[in-house]
Design a protein around this motif. Structure first.
Motif, short mmCIF file in Angstrom:
data_model
loop_
_atom_site.label_atom_id
_atom_site.label_comp_id
_atom_site.label_asym_id
_atom_site.label_seq_id
_atom_site.Cartn_x
_atom_site.Cartn_y
_atom_site.Cartn_z
N ASN A 49 -1.40 25.20 -27.70
CA ASN A 49 -1.63 25.68 -26.33
C ASN A 49 -3.08 26.08 -26.10
OD1 ASN A 49 1.11 25.37 -25.58
ND2 ASN A 49 1.64 27.33 -26.51
N THR A 50 -3.69 26.74 -27.09
CA THR A 50 -5.08 27.18 -26.93
C THR A 50 -6.01 25.98 -26.83
OG1 THR A 50 -4.59 29.17 -28.23
CG2 THR A 50 -6.91 28.61 -27.90
N LEU A 51 -5.78 24.98 -27.66
CA LEU A 51 -6.61 23.78 -27.62
C LEU A 51 -6.46 23.06 -26.29
CD1 LEU A 51 -8.46 21.71 -28.94
CD2 LEU A 51 -6.44 20.65 -29.97
N ILE A 52 -5.23 22.95 -25.80
CA ILE A 52 -5.02 22.28 -24.50
C ILE A 52 -5.75 23.03 -23.40
CG2 ILE A 52 -3.26 21.72 -22.78
CD1 ILE A 52 -1.29 21.24 -25.07
N ARG A 53 -5.67 24.36 -23.44
CA ARG A 53 -6.36 25.16 -22.41
C ARG A 53 -7.86 24.93 -22.46
NH1 ARG A 53 -8.78 29.88 -22.81
NH2 ARG A 53 -7.81 30.35 -24.83
N LEU A 54 -8.44 24.90 -23.66
CA LEU A 54 -9.88 24.68 -23.78
C LEU A 54 -10.26 23.26 -23.36
CD1 LEU A 54 -10.67 26.50 -27.16
CD2 LEU A 54 -11.47 27.14 -24.87
N LEU A 55 -9.41 22.30 -23.67
CA LEU A 55 -9.69 20.93 -23.24
C LEU A 55 -9.73 20.82 -21.72
CD1 LEU A 55 -7.47 18.93 -25.77
CD2 LEU A 55 -9.95 18.71 -25.52
N LYS A 56 -8.84 21.55 -21.07
CA LYS A 56 -8.81 21.51 -19.61
C LYS A 56 -9.95 22.33 -19.00
CE LYS A 56 -3.80 20.78 -19.19
NZ LYS A 56 -2.50 21.35 -18.70
N ASP A 57 -10.20 23.52 -19.56
CA ASP A 57 -11.25 24.39 -19.01
C ASP A 57 -12.62 23.74 -19.11
OD1 ASP A 57 -9.32 26.24 -18.43
OD2 ASP A 57 -9.78 27.58 -20.12
N THR A 58 -12.86 23.02 -20.20
CA THR A 58 -14.15 22.37 -20.38
C THR A 58 -14.21 20.98 -19.76
OG1 THR A 58 -13.44 21.49 -22.53
CG2 THR A 58 -14.58 23.63 -22.54
N GLN A 59 -13.09 20.53 -19.17
CA GLN A 59 -12.98 19.22 -18.53
C GLN A 59 -13.16 18.08 -19.53
OE1 GLN A 59 -15.70 19.15 -15.21
NE2 GLN A 59 -14.60 20.75 -14.10
N GLN A 60 -12.94 18.35 -20.79
CA GLN A 60 -13.08 17.31 -21.81
C GLN A 60 -11.81 16.50 -22.00
OE1 GLN A 60 -16.11 16.48 -23.07
NE2 GLN A 60 -16.63 18.00 -21.49
N LEU A 61 -10.69 17.01 -21.52
CA LEU A 61 -9.45 16.25 -21.61
C LEU A 61 -9.57 14.95 -20.82
CD1 LEU A 61 -6.49 16.09 -22.54
CD2 LEU A 61 -5.86 17.33 -20.47
N THR A 62 -10.04 15.07 -19.59
CA THR A 62 -10.25 13.88 -18.75
C THR A 62 -11.33 12.99 -19.34
OG1 THR A 62 -9.62 15.18 -16.80
CG2 THR A 62 -10.77 13.09 -16.42
N GLN A 63 -12.37 13.60 -19.88
CA GLN A 63 -13.48 12.84 -20.43
C GLN A 63 -13.05 12.00 -21.63
OE1 GLN A 63 -16.37 12.72 -19.02
NE2 GLN A 63 -17.54 11.58 -20.54
N ILE A 64 -12.26 12.59 -22.50
CA ILE A 64 -11.81 11.86 -23.70
C ILE A 64 -10.91 10.68 -23.32
CG2 ILE A 64 -10.39 12.04 -25.78
CD1 ILE A 64 -11.35 14.95 -26.02
N GLN A 65 -9.98 10.91 -22.41
CA GLN A 65 -9.07 9.84 -22.00
C GLN A 65 -9.81 8.74 -21.26
OE1 GLN A 65 -4.76 12.10 -21.74
NE2 GLN A 65 -5.84 11.73 -19.82
N SER A 66 -10.86 9.12 -20.54
CA SER A 66 -11.67 8.11 -19.85
C SER A 66 -12.45 7.26 -20.84
CB SER A 66 -12.62 8.80 -18.86
OG SER A 66 -13.48 7.86 -18.25
N GLN A 67 -12.97 7.90 -21.89
CA GLN A 67 -13.73 7.16 -22.89
C GLN A 67 -12.84 6.20 -23.68
OE1 GLN A 67 -15.80 10.05 -25.26
NE2 GLN A 67 -17.30 10.50 -23.67
N LEU A 68 -11.58 6.58 -23.88
CA LEU A 68 -10.68 5.70 -24.61
C LEU A 68 -10.47 4.37 -23.90
CD1 LEU A 68 -7.97 8.26 -25.82
CD2 LEU A 68 -9.62 7.02 -27.24
N LYS A 69 -10.59 4.39 -22.59
CA LYS A 69 -10.39 3.17 -21.82
C LYS A 69 -11.62 2.27 -21.86
CE LYS A 69 -7.21 5.36 -18.55
NZ LYS A 69 -6.96 5.71 -17.13
N SER A 70 -12.80 2.89 -22.05
CA SER A 70 -14.03 2.10 -21.99
C SER A 70 -14.70 1.91 -23.35
CB SER A 70 -15.04 2.79 -21.05
OG SER A 70 -15.31 4.11 -21.48
N ASN A 71 -14.29 2.70 -24.34
CA ASN A 71 -14.93 2.64 -25.65
C ASN A 71 -14.10 1.77 -26.59
OD1 ASN A 71 -16.34 3.04 -27.99
ND2 ASN A 71 -15.77 5.19 -28.23
N SER A 72 -14.71 0.72 -27.10
CA SER A 72 -14.00 -0.20 -27.99
C SER A 72 -13.85 0.35 -29.40
CB SER A 72 -14.73 -1.54 -28.06
OG SER A 72 -16.06 -1.35 -28.56
N GLN A 73 -14.54 1.46 -29.71
CA GLN A 73 -14.47 2.05 -31.05
C GLN A 73 -13.31 3.03 -31.20
OE1 GLN A 73 -16.60 1.23 -33.65
NE2 GLN A 73 -17.33 -0.34 -32.23
N GLY A 74 -12.72 3.47 -30.09
CA GLY A 74 -11.65 4.45 -30.16
C GLY A 74 -12.20 5.86 -30.35
#
Length: 249
Positions: A49-74
């Motif tokens: 839960n703490t990690l999820i909250r930090l991922l959302k607060d820092t807006q990195q959750l969206t950033q990571i999922q967006s990179q997965l779609k465009s980054n061929s390295q994973g």
């Protein structure tokens, strides 16, 4: 005449039926990254839960999922448990600035997919999303067999569980927050200011005029003067007694 027309038609239909499965087999499969739900992966595993909250607060959750779609390295995420955050010193996370919290989260993400076996052969340090051009903010991996340890330079912990290990995303449980050396490393003590040279003022000799004790020479003079006065007085008294004795005879 009619039979002559039917034969080519049946042949054509039969050929189409044979070609249809091949055409479907050659169609590209949809990218698995399009259906990835990082929050769902962590929620299903629990204790994040703490990690999820930090991922959302820092807006990195969206950033990571967006990179997965465009980054061929994973990508690879190291997921600290709730207990890992609770075991930190009080204020360790809350005292960070917003920018430092972003760096902390990015430090837990490698911009490449790594299986557990890959960590046994990587070249340390491994870059993270927080790594700059100078090569800092890296992670070091050591291990043997199925046991892999990850070190930040401040803490070291084993990778205990793979929440997901399928390209393009790997998610691994860690029981300690990976504290980067750049944020939590021991700081060198500030150099103490050089002591100023103390100026000693020579002490003034005490004199009788200043109300202090008289010097030995002055005391000796007083003693000699008093002794001289006593001798003179004694002589005067003696002469007077002699004169009185003469007159009375």
């Amino acid at each position: 005449m009619a039979s002559t027309l039917i034969v080519p038609t049946l042949t054509t239909l039969f050929s189409l039926l044979l070609l249809t499965p091949q055409t479907q087999a050659q169609a590209p499969a949809p990218s698995p990254s399009g259906n990835l739900n990082l929050t769902g992966i962590l929620d299903k595993a629990g204790q994040y839960n703490t990690l999820i909250r930090l991922l959302k607060d820092t807006q990195q959750l969206t950033q990571i999922q967006s990179q997965l779609k465009s980054n061929s390295q994973g990508a690879t995420l190291f997921a600290p448990t709730d207990n890992a955050f609770q075991n930190l010193k009080p204020g360790a996370i809350n005292d960070l600035t917003d920018e430092q919290k972003v760096q902390l989260i990015l430090y837990h993400v490698a911009p490449k997919y790594y299986s557990l076996s890959d960590f046994l052969t990587v070249s340390n340090p491994v870059r993270t999303q927080a790594s700059g051009s100078e090569g800092s903010w890296g992670l070091n991996f050591t291990g043997q067999g199925n046991q892999v340890n990850v070190s930040s330079g401040v803490v070291e912990t084993p990778i205990n569980n793979a929440l997901r290990q399928q390209f393009p995303l790997a998610v691994y449980q860690v029981d300690k927050v990976l504290l980067p050396l750049e944020l939590f490393g021991a700081r060198s003590p500030s150099s103490a200011p050089s002591p100023k040279a103390s100026k000693t003022t020579p002490e003034k000799p005490s004199t009788a005029k200043e109300g202090g004790a008289s010097s030995p020479s002055d005391s000796q003079k007083d003693v000699n003067g008093a002794a001289g006065r006593n001798v003179g007085l004694g002589m005067v008294v003696g002469v007077g007694l002699i004169c009185m004795g003469v007159l009375s005879s």
